[in-house]
Design an enzyme around this catalytic site. Structure first.
Site: not given
Length: 295
Positions: A12, A138, A204, A243, A245, A258, A260, A264
């Site tokens: 990443e 990612s 992205y 974050r 998800d 998952e 984070n 990002g």
């Protein structure tokens, strides 16, 4: 003085460089003393030789999100943003994270762990499956397996990034994400990917992936997701920001995907989007992440 730690040597790296640049510009625009540091994996002596009071970590993936850089900063008594080394390691290892969440009775799809040099264990839940590296972010190295003859290729791809692979029941449904900022859940975002699932390209590179905020859920459903996200965040002892998800299946039942712990901060990123929906500018978001670290 704030050091913005970016780059790294994980898969990443490019995303991290973009995130780091955005954070750096936000700090500079507020006349906050800072410098960028591109960690390439073996130049940390250059970092330690500079004077700084706080590290703003925007290193994604291995080395930056798994507790490694956090432990090195802790060893030098340097304050940094986000979760501590232990919580970062908990969040990065998808199998360990799921075990912690399972112990808290949080909603999860069934999964098993496959090791690179061992026979693949019997999978006792139905196709399709998600096959993913245990410690990668990612959506890198993830495959959707719809028939048994696709499994070997999916495992080979995932094991290119990690010796340990998670095989998880694929839940068909809508994807949502909940950003956490200093102990509070921000507005929920619905992700409408232009691919079969929300993969690296959708995240992205695509301009046609849609992010909906308001997310279209009822107030009660949104509050339910926010409550589960906070519980999941706290279960692994994460702090500061992050974050979580989800997938909601056809019955609107949530399943955790998952977490984070270093999300990002690019133009396509979800935490800045959720913050904006809550009336928080990007510059204010950066300051709030710092403030949470200094508590």
């Amino acid at each position: 003085m704030i050091a913005v730690l970016m780059g790294g040597n994980s898969a990443e790296r490019e995303v991290s460089l973009n995130s780091g640049e955005a954070v750096y510009q936000a700090l500079k625009s507020q006349q906050i003393n800072c410098f960028k540091f591109d960690w390439n994996g073996d130049n940390l002596e250059d970092l330690w030789s500079q004077h700084f009071d706080l590290a703003f970590i925007v290193l994604h993936g291995r080395g930056g999100e798994d507790g490694v850089i956090q432990q090195l900063l802790e060893d030098r008594n340097i304050t940094y943003t986000g979760s501590n080394a232990g919580a970062s390691a908990n969040g990065m290892d998808k199998h360990l994270c799921k075990n912690i969440w399972q112990s808290e009775n949080l909603p999860l799809a069934p999964s098993i762990l496959a090791n690179k040099d061992s026979t693949t264990p019997t999978i006792d839940f139905p196709l399709p499956w998600a096959v993913k590296p245990v410690s990668e972010g990612s959506s890198i190295g993830i495959s959707k397996v719809t028939s048994l003859d696709q499994l070997d290729n999916a495992l080979t791809l995932a094991q290119h990034y990690d010796n340990k692979t998670l095989i998880e029941q694929w839940i068909e449904g809508e994807e949502y994400t909940v950003a956490i900022l200093d102990g509070e859940a921000l507005p929920v975002i619905k992700i409408v990917a232009d691919q079969d699932f929300y993969n690296y390209e959708s995240k992205y590179l695509s301009n046609s992936t849609q992010y909906l905020c308001p997310c279209g859920l009822t107030e009660q459903q949104e509050k339910q997701l926010q409550a589960i996200a906070l519980k999941a965040f706290q279960a692994i002892k994460a702090t500061g920001w992050g974050r979580v998800d989800f997938i909601l299946d056809e019955h609107n039942s949530p399943f955790l995907l998952e977490i984070n712990t270093v999300p990002g901060m690019t133009s396509h990123s979800l935490v800045p989007m959720a913050a904006k929906a809550a009336g928080i500018t990007f510059e204010q978001l950066v300051k709030k992440v710092i403030h949470a670290a200094q508590k």
